[in-house]
Scaffold this active site. Structure first.
Site, short mmCIF file in Angstrom:
data_model
loop_
_atom_site.label_atom_id
_atom_site.label_comp_id
_atom_site.label_asym_id
_atom_site.label_seq_id
_atom_site.Cartn_x
_atom_site.Cartn_y
_atom_site.Cartn_z
N HIS A 165 43.28 41.67 37.46
CA HIS A 165 43.63 41.54 36.04
C HIS A 165 45.05 41.04 35.83
O HIS A 165 45.84 41.66 35.13
CB HIS A 165 43.42 42.87 35.31
CG HIS A 165 41.99 43.13 34.97
ND1 HIS A 165 41.25 42.25 34.19
CD2 HIS A 165 41.14 44.13 35.29
CE1 HIS A 165 40.02 42.71 34.07
NE2 HIS A 165 39.92 43.84 34.72
N HIS A 206 35.09 39.01 33.70
CA HIS A 206 36.19 38.40 32.95
C HIS A 206 36.44 36.95 33.31
O HIS A 206 37.28 36.29 32.70
CB HIS A 206 37.48 39.23 33.12
CG HIS A 206 37.54 40.41 32.21
ND1 HIS A 206 38.18 40.38 31.00
CD2 HIS A 206 37.01 41.66 32.33
CE1 HIS A 206 38.05 41.57 30.40
NE2 HIS A 206 37.35 42.35 31.19
#
Lengths: 688, 184
Positions: free
Chosen positions: A229, A289
């Protein structure tokens, strides 16, 4: 008499001993060693020493023993209070995260429903279509040519004033190391070189199968890294502890490289270059994602626009395409399956291999299933075959394990499944696997086992919610040996391990602030409900009432009773002084405009929906200029208002925009608009 | 109260029958409800899978966070009362509530008062120095009674140590730190 072994609270055969006597030996079976740092509840147990007989004459040692136990017991109580606070802070973060995700996905499901029905309101239909329309509606060769044309590095010249690293083909190890140094210094790689690297990556990815075939035959081991992330710090810690990727040191990156963290671009570039330099020893799995639909909301798009401004459109377009070429799983030595989310009851390796993965530009809302332009509003009769194939890939990227048997849709996330131990067992047997490795879920220790140690979750972004909230971890798979897990926490002072007290105070601080913010943006609604149960206007309500109202209005299931003391004031009789709910944060305008209760309520509604509004605005703003028409702006606001029951009246919003003086010639800079609202600290900070 | 006929011989509507309120019972019931809510909330924090169970290993933390001060041995007693033989590794909410409700009501496991804790330190401070060294603490707390593990001892020493000196702890101040008020 000294007892040598540690006490395992979980072990069944603990002898109970009375307080005022000599310590009896503690018997427990030996336990397996902890992976790296010992967790509080599982310790090494050694075999018990032989028992000593009780000697009533040694009264002094009885008293000593009693004294020791008193201190130990009181200390454990203090520690438990802190553990509870830490766990509560954790619960807050997880609930807020999931509430946000759920909201986002509810919105998309809402859009989906709209698309599939015949809409009577052409306005609504257009808003929806604008949001879900891909950047391009071309397919096949036309798409390929269009992509190459739009995203060629040649279209961008590198100015002579550029001081960052220069990358040329053939890309080699020297470039990799130069980029690491540059990014650590905070430099930005020029868009020209970003496109260059991404095209090289794409070229390699296109030749890869859906499932990476990984073998530890030559290197003897492979390292699997979980969610990063956008955390460059964590990637650096991993490279520092585990060495840079190379042909002797292979890596698998298990998705969710981007979003949330503010260095997603740098992390993605470094990993890309690693793949380019060592294409046979660095593997990528697509995460949920790695999807332009999520990048809209969770930060990567924002980061690209901020860092690359006029080049953002090109970069976004290329990323969108590259995601679709990422492999969707890996298989190590034919017996360890690695995917970002997990599996489901229909997961089948043969079916997975047959998928043309590049069709799925977005896995969450694939455009060939959802119509690309506003003309195609038929009631979609999507065939079962198409749906099942979609599920194969969706489940790999979005699922979570659960404790009980069975497989059910993952309503928490809005995609994928919750799968149980029986499903794991079945699939391991079916394909002759021994272990499933996945990521997707943040774990306090950076890793976690489920399903009788047949599923390993590995999460590599430490301090994910706040400093000290969790460790990160990666796993080394060594040929024919059990996995080795290494934990870490990226902090400035990595040599010092934080004590429990320190960790709790950092983590809790942030969590409590988050809640205080939520209170301030729900002030009007909360005060309305408080007043309803306080007819006498005393300013006070019971703890129960406060907890119920807050839980209901914020729609957050949290241990409010436990949190109450840190959030509001109570009077001597224990009643909550409800105005103090807003004692630490307030929503304000940055410019001076007149406010009235109705406008305040409107502003809070806008702020509550800020993320969603931003997402939708950005999706509509196809040229990424930051500006959309006033018409579109008000349509979106009222449309979203309908979606979640807030009153975002079109006229009111236009008035507001006008008074902030943002309506210029029928267009509005939505970034400026959203930035006009700020949460500020007021009065006393929350009590410690 | 049973329905009785009035003078006209009509039986009053039983739905409108009046019952006597019992304020004591009502207040007890309210207190009971409040206890249940508090217990459930504490339980839920550790109920990771939202299936009304917690791992047995977390029982100690949950019970202590409610303000109780049981020893490890007493915790074992509590555990055996509420654990399920068919599934010893987890505790179900229902059994937890039943056992804990009684414990809270009876105000058990309240722990020793502060004066006794002070005496405890004085006992360990055999030479009456007014302080106990880290070594001595280690010998007592990690080897006797219900021993600490490494992590517990490390955390213990961080609150035991005086900011100025490194090794020595004056226990009178330390007691303040030890007896932390539960925020409820």
């Amino acid at each position: 008499m000294l007892s040598e072994g540690w006490k395992c609270f979980c072990c069944p055969q603990i002898l109970k001993y009375p307080r005022r006597s000599v310590v009896a030996p503690i018997q427990h079976p030996p336990s397996e060693p902890a992976p790296s740092q010992p967790l509080p509840q599982t310790e090494h147990c050694s075999p018990p020493p032989p028992p000593r007989p009780v000697r009533p004459k040694r009264k002094k040692s009885d008293i000593t023993l009693a004294a020791v136990v008193i201190i130990q017991t009181w200390f454990r109580r203090r520690r438990a209070l802190y553990e509870m606070r830490r766990k509560t802070a954790w619960t807050i973060y997880q609930n807020i995260e999931y509430a946000g995700e759920q909201d986002q996905l509810k919105l998309y499901n809402f859009f989906l429903e709209l698309m599939q029905a015949v809409t009577t309101n052409p306005h609504d239909a257009q808003v929806v279509a604008k949001v879900l329309r891909r950047n391009s509606s071309l397919t096949g060769l036309a798409e390929e040519l269009d992509l190459k044309h739009l995203t060629t590095p040649e279209a961008i010249t590198v100015e002579s004033s550029y001081r960052g690293p220069h990358i040329h083909t053939p890309i080699h190890k020297g470039h990799f190391e130069a980029l690491i140094l540059a990014f650590q210094r905070g430099e930005l790689l020029h868009a020209h070189y970003v496109l260059l690297i991404l095209h090289e990556l794409r070229h390699i990815l296109k030749r890869l199968p859906n499932v990476n075939i990984v073998s530890t035959h030559q290197s003897r081991y492979v390292t699997v890294v979980g969610d990063l992330h956008g955390s460059l710090a964590d990637l650096m810690v991993i490279f520092h502890k585990n060495g840079l990727p190379s042909n002797e040191n292979p890596y698998i990156f298990n998705g969710d490289i981007v979003d949330r963290g503010f260095q997603s671009m740098e992390v993605f570039l470094l990993i890309s270059v690693a793949v380019i330099v060592y294409p046979n020893n660095v593997y990528l799995n697509r995460g949920n994602h790695e999807d332009h639909v999520l990048n809209l909301r969770y930060g990567f798009m924002k980061e690209i626009i901020y860092k690359y401004k006029s080049h953002a459109t090109r970069l976004l377009r290329l990323f969108e395409n590259i995601y679709s070429w990422l492999p969707i799983a890996s298989l190590i030595d034919d017996h360890i399956f690695v995917a970002h989310g997990g599996i489901s009851d229909i997961t089948d390796l043969n079916k997975i291999n047959e998928i043309k993965r590049q069709k799925y530009i977005s896995v969450l809302s694939p455009n060939f299933i959802i119509p690309a332009n506003e003309d195609q509003f038929q009631i979609s009769s999507i065939s079962d075959e198409v749906l099942l194939e979609w599920r194969q890939i969706l489940d790999l990227l979005w699922s979570d394990p659960k404790q009980a048997d069975g497989c059910e849709p993952n309503t928490y996330r809005g995609g994928g499944c919750y799968w149980g131990p029986d499903v794991t067992e079945k699939i391991l047997q079916k394909h002759n696997w021994t272990l499933l490795i996945r990521s997707h879920e943040c774990k306090e220790e950076g890793f976690g086992y489920s399903h009788d140690k047949k599923v390993l979750t590995i999460f590599s972004a430490s301090n994910y919610y706040a400093v000290g909230s969790n460790r990160g971890a990666y796993v080394k798979i060594i040929t024919n040996q059990p996995p080795i897990i290494i934990q870490f926490m990226a902090t400035r002072a990595t040599h010092k391990t934080l004590t429990l007290w320190e960790r709790v105070s950092y983590v809790e601080d942030q969590a409590i602030q988050n809640l205080a913010e939520k209170f301030s943006v729900n002030k009007s609604r909360l005060m309305k409900e408080f007043a309803l149960v306080d007819p006498g206007n005393t300013g006070r309500i019971s703890v129960n009432a406060w907890c119920d109202i807050v839980s209901h209005v914020l729609d957050l299931q949290l241990p409010w009773r436990t949190l109450r003391a840190r959030l509001v004031d109570t009077d001597i009789s224990g009643m909550v002084i409800y105005e103090s709910t807003f004692r630490s944060k307030e929503l304000r305008f940055t410019s001076n405009i007149s406010t009235n209760p109705r406008r305040e309520s409107l502003c809070q509604a806008i702020y509550r929906n800020k993320d969603l509004l931003e997402t939708v605005f950005r999706a509509i703003d196809k040229d990424n200029s930051g500006v959309i028409s006033m018409q579109e702006f008000t349509e979106v606001c009222s449309f979203l208002g309908k979606h979640n029951g807030s009153k975002l009246d079109e006229k009111q919003i236009m008035d507001l925009a006008a008074s902030i003086d943002l309506n210029k010639n029928g267009v509005i800079d939505f970034n400026e608009f959203l930035e006009a609202f700020r949460i500020v600290d007021v009065g006393d900070r929350f009590q410690n | 109260m049973a329905a009785t006929t009035d003078e006209a011989g009509v039986v009053p509507d039983p739905v409108n029958r009046v019952t006597l309120r019992d304020p004591i019972r009502e207040s007890e019931e309210r207190a009971n409800q409040a206890r249940i809510k508090r217990l459930t909330e504490a339980f839920n924090v550790f109920d990771q899978e939202s299936n009304n169970t917690i791992p047995s290993t977390e029982l100690g933390t949950v019970v202590r966070s409610l303000g109780l001060v049981p020893t490890e041995g007493e915790l074992q007693d509590i555990l055996s009362e509420m654990s399920d033989d068919s599934n010893p590794e987890s505790i179900h909410l229902e059994r937890f509530l039943n056992v804990m409700n009684v414990i809270l009501k009876d105000r058990r496991y309240q722990g020793e008062p502060e004066s006794k804790i002070l005496r405890a330190f004085q006992v360990l401070d055999a030479e009456n120095n007014g302080f106990i060294t880290e070594e001595e603490f280690r010998n007592y707390l990690c080897k006797e009674g219900e021993p600490f593990n490494d992590e517990e001892f490390q955390d213990f020493m961080t609150i035991a140590l005086d900011d100025e000196s490194d090794r020595i702890c004056t226990y009178k101040d330390f007691i303040q730190n030890l007896v932390v008020e539960d925020n409820d």
